[in-house]
Scaffold this active site. Structure first.
Site, PDB file in Angstrom:
ATOM      1  N   ASP A 117    -106.903  11.897-108.193  1.00  0.00           N
ATOM      2  CA  ASP A 117    -107.628  10.752-108.037  1.00  0.00           C
ATOM      3  C   ASP A 117    -106.765   9.620-108.693  1.00  0.00           C
ATOM      4  O   ASP A 117    -107.036   9.687-110.027  1.00  0.00           O
ATOM      5  CB  ASP A 117    -109.197  10.738-108.106  1.00  0.00           C
ATOM      6  CG  ASP A 117    -109.772   9.671-107.658  1.00  0.00           C
ATOM      7  OD1 ASP A 117    -110.836   9.872-107.068  1.00  0.00           O
ATOM      8  OD2 ASP A 117    -109.279   8.576-107.612  1.00  0.00           O
ATOM      9  N   ASP A 139    -106.298   7.227-101.959  1.00  0.00           N
ATOM     10  CA  ASP A 139    -106.055   7.336-103.599  1.00  0.00           C
ATOM     11  C   ASP A 139    -106.562   8.763-104.133  1.00  0.00           C
ATOM     12  O   ASP A 139    -106.371   9.116-105.141  1.00  0.00           O
ATOM     13  CB  ASP A 139    -106.511   6.290-104.523  1.00  0.00           C
ATOM     14  CG  ASP A 139    -108.037   6.659-105.128  1.00  0.00           C
ATOM     15  OD1 ASP A 139    -108.747   7.272-104.271  1.00  0.00           O
ATOM     16  OD2 ASP A 139    -108.170   6.378-106.210  1.00  0.00           O
ATOM     17  N   GLU A 140    -106.760   9.601-103.119  1.00  0.00           N
ATOM     18  CA  GLU A 140    -107.271  10.943-103.813  1.00  0.00           C
ATOM     19  C   GLU A 140    -107.193  12.154-102.638  1.00  0.00           C
ATOM     20  O   GLU A 140    -106.839  11.818-101.391  1.00  0.00           O
ATOM     21  CB  GLU A 140    -108.566  10.956-103.976  1.00  0.00           C
ATOM     22  CG  GLU A 140    -109.740  10.920-103.028  1.00  0.00           C
ATOM     23  CD  GLU A 140    -111.092  10.636-103.582  1.00  0.00           C
ATOM     24  OE1 GLU A 140    -111.694  11.909-103.819  1.00  0.00           O
ATOM     25  OE2 GLU A 140    -111.724   9.679-103.411  1.00  0.00           O
TER      26      GLU A 140
HETATM   27  P1  TTP Z   1    -112.161   5.422-106.134  1.00  0.00           P
HETATM   28  O1  TTP Z   1    -111.249   6.503-106.184  1.00  0.00           O
HETATM   29  O2  TTP Z   1    -113.607   5.547-106.010  1.00  0.00           O
HETATM   30  O3  TTP Z   1    -112.184   4.121-107.457  1.00  0.00           O
HETATM   31  P2  TTP Z   1    -110.961   3.695-108.196  1.00  0.00           P
HETATM   32  O4  TTP Z   1    -109.750   4.413-107.825  1.00  0.00           O
HETATM   33  O5  TTP Z   1    -110.790   2.383-108.240  1.00  0.00           O
HETATM   34  O6  TTP Z   1    -111.426   4.224-109.698  1.00  0.00           O
HETATM   35  P3  TTP Z   1    -111.684   5.580-110.424  1.00  0.00           P
HETATM   36  O7  TTP Z   1    -110.945   6.606-109.534  1.00  0.00           O
HETATM   37  O8  TTP Z   1    -110.632   5.654-111.557  1.00  0.00           O
HETATM   38  O9  TTP Z   1    -112.996   5.860-110.731  1.00  0.00           O
HETATM   39  O10 TTP Z   1    -111.814   4.530-104.804  1.00  0.00           O
HETATM   40  C1  TTP Z   1    -110.337   4.052-104.567  1.00  0.00           C
HETATM   41  C2  TTP Z   1    -110.184   2.832-104.014  1.00  0.00           C
HETATM   42  O11 TTP Z   1    -110.904   2.566-102.940  1.00  0.00           O
HETATM   43  C3  TTP Z   1    -110.632   1.713-105.055  1.00  0.00           C
HETATM   44  O12 TTP Z   1    -109.433   1.307-105.842  1.00  0.00           O
HETATM   45  C4  TTP Z   1    -111.127   0.541-104.277  1.00  0.00           C
HETATM   46  C5  TTP Z   1    -111.510   1.334-102.989  1.00  0.00           C
HETATM   47  N1  TTP Z   1    -112.782   1.129-102.609  1.00  0.00           N
HETATM   48  C6  TTP Z   1    -113.493   0.327-101.885  1.00  0.00           C
HETATM   49  O13 TTP Z   1    -112.741  -0.569-101.460  1.00  0.00           O
HETATM   50  N2  TTP Z   1    -114.683   0.190-101.815  1.00  0.00           N
HETATM   51  C7  TTP Z   1    -115.340   1.049-102.663  1.00  0.00           C
HETATM   52  O14 TTP Z   1    -116.764   0.988-102.416  1.00  0.00           O
HETATM   53  C8  TTP Z   1    -114.936   2.192-103.481  1.00  0.00           C
HETATM   54  C9  TTP Z   1    -115.836   3.154-104.077  1.00  0.00           C
HETATM   55  C10 TTP Z   1    -113.542   2.112-103.368  1.00  0.00           C
HETATM   56 MG    MG Z   2    -109.634   6.464-107.653  1.00  0.00          MG
END
Ligand code: TTP
Ligand code: MG
Length: 398
Positions: free
Chosen positions: A15, A115-116
């Protein structure tokens, strides 16, 4: 956190850290080390106080800013934060680069989000006797080639790999093996277990179950109270099943919604925005080579009352104009033409892989997409959006 034990663990969860915000920092190095918040800026670059935070860099998280938080609250917590509009096309391009790196290491990848994803190494025992080292290499290559940091968790099941990844964040690597699984996982709160949302958490709390260890020790009570769901929770807590991800891994829907700059009951303000949202959903469907046959429109009015309406079709809706017709007809079924509207959204579901039958149409779309990538979003636009007068749009990723 880096664990460098030599071992073969078959499943990794990767991720990217603060994905949208990290891409912004990569594109603009002067943002490095600064609290970056994606959200709170309209398409004209003006700061607005509506909508929610899409993501925040770890520098901003130190001030308590979190995804999903209202922008006005984020501004209060982090007044010196750099608020940005966000750029989905860039995020998509970066995601592609990351998954191209991953594809060099294993063809068995279940990407669950931009992103994951899960990486499977089963069958590669000889090639990769030490998957901890391979995961470290993948992280390193992503850093060097793409310029982003990824956290990785390794385990014997998807649940343990996912939990390990969450614990490793940011910029970390953690391996959970049979040897350390209980000592790492059992003390965690039940909410860390995939499948435990606020409702299940409350039910478990009523049974005096607050940690994963409590859950494992009270198998009978949870199965009695939660039935199959409880049994599945028990299995994933003991690290032996993958059940929570079997369905959820596939993308189930693609949607966009936006909070208007001002509440409006003018058709010529609202409809171009709805069209723009359809355009983005349609773009993403094409990029992911999917079609959809179910559509949901959301309308939130000035009193925050939110209504949705859904319609399913026998065959996929495969043209932007048709998608817009569906969306606008659903919208007009929800709207009395008087009430001031605050937010609209469109979501496409019942997704299927696209067949390549309509080559001609596909070529047209691809060329439009290339033009947009090269010259920016505004280069190709539908005549419909030209009718927008001077209505500004605030496009947030929700
Ligand atoms: P995440 O992987 O949940 O968050 P992140 O990558 O920003 O942070 P981390 O993994 O380090 O905790 O989500 C990936 C992307 O998806 C995030 O950068 C923005 C987007 N996203 C939204 O647009 N709305 C949301 O509610 C969430 C959770 C994420
Ligand atoms: Mg993330």
């Amino acid at each position: 956190m880096v664990v460098s034990t030599y071992m073969f663990l078959p499943i990794a969860h990767l991720d990217l850290d603060a994905f949208f915000a990290s891409v912004e920092q990569k594109l603009n190095p002067s943002l490095h080390g600064k609290p970056v918040i994606v959200g709170g800026v309209d398409p004209q670059g003006r700061e607005v106080n509506r909508g929610v935070v899409a993501t925040a860099s770890y520098e901003a998280r130190k001030f308590g800013v979190a995804s999903g938080m209202p922008i006005y609250q984020a501004r209060k917590l982090c007044p010196h934060g750099v608020f940005l509009r966000g750029n989905f096309k860039e995020y998509h391009a970066f995601s592609k680069r990351v998954f191209n790196v991953i594809a060099k290491y294993t063809p068995f990848v279940e990407q669950s989000n931009l992103d994951e994803g899960f990486l499977h190494f089963s069958g590669f025992e000889e090639l990769y006797p030490d998957t901890v080292r391979i995961a470290g290499q993948i992280r390193q290559e992503i850093k060097e080639v793409v310029g982003l940091t990824a956290s990785v968790g390794l385990g014997t099941s998807k649940v343990t790999a996912k939990i390990a990844c969450d614990l490793a964040k940011p910029d970390g690597l953690l391996a959970i093996s049979e040897a350390n699984r209980e000592s790492i996982i059992f003390p965690l709160p039940v909410s860390k277990l995939p499948g435990v949302g606020p409702k299940t958490e409350a039910i478990l709390k009523a049974l005096s179950i607050t940690t994963i260890s409590d859950l494992v020790n009270k198998k009978e009570s949870i199965v009695h109270c939660l039935g199959k769901h409880g049994a599945n929770l028990y299995l994933s807590a003991t690290g032996i099943d993958n059940i929570w991800f079997q369905e959820g891994d596939r993308i189930k829907s693609i949607g966009r919604s936006t909070t208007f700059l001002r509440n409006s009951n003018e058709k010529r303000y609202i409809l171009p925005i709805l069209f723009k949202l359809c355009d983005e959903v349609f773009d993403e469907l094409w990029l992911k080579e999917l079609t959809a046959s179910c559509f949901t429109v959301t309308l939130r009015d000035h009193t925050f009352k939110t209504r949705t309406l859904e319609r399913t079709y026998g065959t996929p809706v495969d043209r932007l104009r048709d998608l817009y017709e569906v969306a606008s007809s659903l919208f007009f079924s929800l709207w009395d033409k008087k009430t001031h509207v605050r937010l609209v959204g469109i979501r496409a579901s019942r997704l299927r892989a696209r067949s390549d039958d309509d080559k001609r149409y596909r070529r047209i779309f691809e060329n439009i997409y290339k033009l947009k990538r090269k010259y920016g979003e505004g280069i190709v636009t539908s005549a419909l959006t030209l009718d927008s007068g001077n209505s500004p749009m605030e496009q947030l990723f929700l």
